[in-house]
Scaffold this motif. Structure first.
Motif, PDB file in Angstrom:
ATOM      1  N   GLY A 146      -9.653  -3.151 -10.967  1.00 48.22           N
ATOM      2  CA  GLY A 146      -8.511  -3.189 -10.050  1.00 48.22           C
ATOM      3  C   GLY A 146      -8.933  -3.486  -8.630  1.00 48.22           C
ATOM      4  N   ARG A 147      -7.941  -3.817  -7.788  1.00 49.68           N
ATOM      5  CA  ARG A 147      -8.252  -4.094  -6.374  1.00 49.68           C
ATOM      6  C   ARG A 147      -8.647  -2.783  -5.681  1.00 49.68           C
ATOM      7  NH1 ARG A 147      -2.589  -3.956  -3.274  1.00 49.68           N
ATOM      8  NH2 ARG A 147      -1.379  -2.915  -4.883  1.00 49.68           N
ATOM      9  N   ARG A 148      -9.240  -2.921  -4.477  1.00 47.06           N
ATOM     10  CA  ARG A 148      -9.837  -1.746  -3.827  1.00 47.06           C
ATOM     11  C   ARG A 148      -8.822  -0.661  -3.464  1.00 47.06           C
ATOM     12  NH1 ARG A 148     -13.255  -4.850   0.630  1.00 47.06           N
ATOM     13  NH2 ARG A 148     -11.580  -6.348   0.297  1.00 47.06           N
ATOM     14  N   ALA A 149      -7.634  -1.080  -3.033  1.00 45.55           N
ATOM     15  CA  ALA A 149      -6.640  -0.085  -2.618  1.00 45.55           C
ATOM     16  C   ALA A 149      -6.216   0.803  -3.789  1.00 45.55           C
ATOM     17  CB  ALA A 149      -5.425  -0.787  -2.016  1.00 45.55           C
ATOM     18  N   ALA A 206       0.808  -1.215   0.000  1.00 45.21           N
ATOM     19  CA  ALA A 206       0.000   0.000   0.000  1.00 45.21           C
ATOM     20  C   ALA A 206       0.845   1.271   0.000  1.00 45.21           C
ATOM     21  CB  ALA A 206      -0.937  -0.010   1.206  1.00 45.21           C
ATOM     22  N   ALA A 207       1.918   1.286   0.771  1.00 35.67           N
ATOM     23  CA  ALA A 207       2.715   2.509   0.867  1.00 35.67           C
ATOM     24  C   ALA A 207       3.281   2.888  -0.498  1.00 35.67           C
ATOM     25  CB  ALA A 207       3.840   2.318   1.888  1.00 35.67           C
ATOM     26  N   ALA A 219       0.500   4.280  -2.646  1.00 36.29           N
ATOM     27  CA  ALA A 219       0.128   5.628  -2.218  1.00 36.29           C
ATOM     28  C   ALA A 219       1.055   6.682  -2.800  1.00 36.29           C
ATOM     29  CB  ALA A 219       0.136   5.709  -0.687  1.00 36.29           C
ATOM     30  N   SER A 227      -7.924   2.164  -6.267  1.00 35.20           N
ATOM     31  CA  SER A 227      -8.774   3.338  -6.522  1.00 35.20           C
ATOM     32  C   SER A 227      -8.920   4.213  -5.288  1.00 35.20           C
ATOM     33  CB  SER A 227     -10.158   2.876  -7.000  1.00 35.20           C
ATOM     34  OG  SER A 227     -10.697   1.959  -6.072  1.00 35.20           O
ATOM     35  N   LEU A 228      -8.160   3.892  -4.243  1.00 39.79           N
ATOM     36  CA  LEU A 228      -8.297   4.603  -2.975  1.00 39.79           C
ATOM     37  C   LEU A 228      -7.084   5.486  -2.644  1.00 39.79           C
ATOM     38  CD1 LEU A 228      -9.735   5.016  -0.232  1.00 39.79           C
ATOM     39  CD2 LEU A 228      -8.610   2.928   0.557  1.00 39.79           C
ATOM     40  N   LEU A 229      -5.882   4.960  -2.866  1.00 41.67           N
ATOM     41  CA  LEU A 229      -4.711   5.634  -2.303  1.00 41.67           C
ATOM     42  C   LEU A 229      -4.195   6.831  -3.106  1.00 41.67           C
ATOM     43  CD1 LEU A 229      -2.962   2.508  -0.781  1.00 41.67           C
ATOM     44  CD2 LEU A 229      -3.957   4.435   0.466  1.00 41.67           C
ATOM     45  N   PRO A 230      -3.970   6.693  -4.417  1.00 42.07           N
ATOM     46  CA  PRO A 230      -3.529   7.897  -5.143  1.00 42.07           C
ATOM     47  C   PRO A 230      -4.604   8.994  -5.091  1.00 42.07           C
ATOM     48  CG  PRO A 230      -2.944   5.923  -6.357  1.00 42.07           C
ATOM     49  CD  PRO A 230      -3.885   5.491  -5.258  1.00 42.07           C
ATOM     50  N   ASP A 231      -4.152  10.240  -5.121  1.00 44.23           N
ATOM     51  CA  ASP A 231      -5.056  11.353  -4.824  1.00 44.23           C
ATOM     52  C   ASP A 231      -5.967  11.739  -5.984  1.00 44.23           C
ATOM     53  OD1 ASP A 231      -6.116  13.159  -3.118  1.00 44.23           O
ATOM     54  OD2 ASP A 231      -4.529  14.652  -3.341  1.00 44.23           O
ATOM     55  N   GLY A 280     -10.036   9.722   0.799  1.00 42.92           N
ATOM     56  CA  GLY A 280      -9.993   9.117  -0.534  1.00 42.92           C
ATOM     57  C   GLY A 280      -9.494  10.148  -1.540  1.00 42.92           C
TER      58      GLY A 280
END
Ligand code: SF4
Lengths: 207, 486
Positions: A138-141, A106-107, A110, A143-147, A197
């Motif tokens: 895509g996986r959930r992370a 994740a890091a 991000a 579409s969540l982490l990049p701004d 998000g």
């Protein structure tokens, strides 16, 4: 008695033996007569109401429109290597030099500036994009982490309302319904865009 | 039928946040003296009322959706045991583990043990009424585990060492200037030039929590819905903090009241329309997450579901009162309530304030432990009108008042009056006589529209905080008979 047995026994005591469930009348709207063109107009209106940006294009102009969306989201001169795509995104939609999500931690995810995905379904009446964890979404992370999130929606994926959307989705898949950029109503009950998000949502609508 | 006689236990004392430390009228009187609180609440609730009305008015089939929502919930309750077993089977098949908790203490113990097993000493939390109800944060803290609230309003409450006052926006009683002050005081790395602009405040929360999301090993959430047929859980949110918690950590623990179920996948088509429009007044909330057990390569690898009773089965035993279990916690009833708007949420004592709190808390704890709450209403009916699942809150309030009066051994003047009223209303001759007798009040009023507040005791107890209109010259049925006489 285990807690499970005890809770179940309490429920049976509380309800007693005679408990016919009531009839459920489903006389609300489940279908819609509107044309595709009308639905696309409603979807655009709803998304813009959430302060998402919508760019329309023809099927052969997706790559150029994605580039224009990234210009709007990241500012002209963005670095293609700062963009990550869903693994199943069609090659012709991708900006040259963009990274593909490979399940990295994740890091690292991000650290990307923007994500590019497809969607499973889009709901016109509520301005909602549904991502289903497939290679295209895509996986959930992701579409969540990049701004900044850019989603490509094809006309055939657009349905009128929530009931129609649910019939197209697999309940076993990890689903995320996205209606605009991340927001909060927690300060004086006013909607403010952008908390945890993606703060920017851009939609490329292909029709 | 009253649950007291069935021996089903209510939520236990000494754990969780369902009971206040003083009666509602006393707490309310103090809240009414706080002008800032009233201004903040008045501003926030009028904003949300207008937004809700606009997006509800947009749907031509709102009443049909509302009736379906009510029927689905009633059907869920009628077969609650079977649906829970089905949910358990589906979640287990998909790699999740289901736990059952009779009450708050048991749920806290289960969650504490699950967190300990992971070796983590901190957890990130998604806003959840169930975990507030059971006092989970305190229980974790006592076991040396720190719980980070990640919802913006919950964060404001946690940092300000305050208590939640609204079920959707727990910090509704704070305005932007007060929030800025809390952030400046409690966030170690905050920009000292932080203004009270809402966007800047939201950014400060983002910066404060970002690292914690990325390093967290365990998350704790509640659930808005669970689908028995598929084992799917749903969390409805705005900020993306929910998605962070549901997606990034290895272990996810969800605590859910047993009434949160719906039987089928299709049922979500009703509630995903009713909830966002009723709660934040949006066509759809920014993010809704739906997950079923665990998914390889996407999200947590371990999933635990804790099913919580804590007074819900006792509530289910009351044929009238059980309707409160249909509540989807949208908070629309709080936002329209003239009492809530003036007193705020803290006066209700329980984590469930407003109209729904006034009917839910006394049933979860037993009415004797929240005896003043069924009276915390003017019975105006606005809550019933906006409720997306059409819970008849005013009737349940009256029902609970009767139950409270019934349970009292010492007869208060009010109890005597309610008993006499019930008797008179059940007999038409007595009722007509009683109505005629009220005309004596006209003598006291001497032509004024409202009776003087200085009635002799015990009536002064009642008129202290209420206007008693002067009785009319004739009753409605007398006027009808006169005007329609041929
Ligand atoms: S009682 Fe009805 S209006 Fe109030 S919070 Fe529950 S669902 Fe919403």
């Amino acid at each position: 008695m285990t807690a499970r047995d005890e809770v179940l026994a309490r429920i049976r005591t509380a309800l007693g033996p005679d408990r016919p469930p009531p009839e459920i009348a489903r006389d609300y709207r489940t279908t819609d007569e509107r044309t595709v063109a009308e639905l696309l107009a409603v979807l655009t209106d709803r998304l813009e109401d959430y302060r998402a940006t919508v760019l329309r294009c023809a099927p052969d102009a997706v790559a150029a429109t994605v580039a224009a969306a990234l210009d709007a989201g990241l500012g002209a001169g963005w670095d293609p290597a700062s963009v990550v795509t869903a693994p199943g995104l069609p090659g012709p939609w991708r900006p040259g030099g963009a990274a593909e999500d490979d399940g990295r931690p994740a890091a690292e995810l991000a650290a990307f500036a923007a994500t590019l995905t497809g969607v499973a379904v889009a709901i016109a009446e509520t301005g909602t994009l549904v991502l289903d964890g497939s290679p295209l979404s895509g996986r959930r992370a992701l579409s969540l982490l990049p701004d900044c999130l850019v989603c490509v929606v094809e006309a055939g994926q657009v349905v009128s309302g929530v009931p129609e959307a649910l019939t197209r989705l697999d309940p076993a898949a990890p689903l995320t319904m996205v209606s605009g950029p991340s927001a909060t109503s927690d300060i004086e009950l006013n909607r403010v865009e952008g908390v945890h998000g993606p703060r920017t949502l851009l939609v490329v609508l292909v029709a | 039928m009253s649950h007291v006689f069935l021996g089903i236990p209510t939520a236990p004392r000494g754990v969780g946040h369902l009971r206040g430390d003083r009666p509602f009228p006393e707490a309310a009187r103090e809240a009414l003296r706080d002008g800032q609180l009233r201004a903040n609440l008045g501003h926030a609730t009028s904003t949300i009322r207008a937004k809700r009305a606009a997006v509800v008015g947009e749907l031509p089939d709102w009443e049909q959706l509302r009736a379906a929502g009510r029927a689905i919930k009633a059907a869920t309750m009628a077969r609650l045991d079977e649906h829970l077993l089905e949910l358990e089977a589906r979640v287990t098949e998909r790699g999740g583990t289901v736990h059952w908790a009779r009450d708050a203490a048991e749920a806290n113990a289960i969650v504490t043990r699950l967190v300990r097993d992971t070796g983590a000493d901190e957890v990130v939390k998604v806003k959840s009424m169930a975990t507030q109800e059971i006092g989970l944060n305190e229980a974790l803290e006592a076991a040396g585990i720190h719980a980070w609230e990640t919802d913006l309003a919950e964060l404001i409450v946690q940092l300000g060492e305050d208590r939640p006052s609204h079920i959707l926006v727990p910090a509704i009683h704070k305005n932007r200037a007060e929030i800025r002050e809390i952030f400046l005081r409690t966030m170690p790395d905050v920009d000292p030039h932080l203004t009270d602009e809402p966007r800047q405040l939201a950014m400060a929360a983002r910066a404060h929590l970002r690292e914690r999301f990325l390093r967290a090993k365990v998350a704790i959430s509640g659930a808005n819905f669970a689908v028995a047929e598929t084992g799917t859980l749903a969390v409805v949110e705005s900020e993306g903090n929910g998605r962070m918690c549901l997606t990034l950590p290895q272990t996810l623990i969800t605590v859910m009241g047993i009434e949160k179920l719906v039987p089928t996948w299709r049922d979500l088509e009703v509630f995903l329309q009713l909830l966002p429009r009723s709660s934040t007044g949006e066509r759809m909330n920014p993010y809704t997450s739906l997950w079923t057990g665990v998914t390889d390569g996407d999200g947590p690898s371990e999933f635990h579901l804790v099913l919580l009773d804590n007074g819900r089965t006792a509530t289910l035993a009351d044929e009238v009162g059980r309707e409160v279990l249909h509540c989807i916690r949208c908070s629309a009833c709080l936002n329209v309530c003239p009492v809530y708007e003036r007193t705020g949420g803290h006066a209700y004592g329980s984590v469930y304030p407003g109209p729904i709190g006034a009917v839910l808390s006394p049933q979860l704890t037993g009415v004797e432990d929240n005896a003043s709450l069924p009276y915390a209403s003017s019975l105006c009916g606005a809550c019933y009108d906006v409720c997306p699942v059409a819970i008849d809150i005013p009737s349940i309030l009256v029902h609970l008042r009767a139950e409270h009066v019934e349970a009292q051994t010492r007869l208060t003047p009010e109890a005597v009056a309610f008993k006499a009223l019930a008797k008179a209303m059940s007999n038409s001759r007595l009722w007509r006589t009683a109505q005629k007798a009220t005309r004596l009040g006209r003598l006291l009023a001497r032509g004024r529209p409202i009776l003087p507040a200085t009635l002799p005791p015990p009536a002064s107890q009642w008129t202290f905080s209420r206007d008693l209109p002067t009785p009319p010259k004739e009753t409605f049925s007398e006027a009808w008979a006169r005007e329609h006489r041929r």
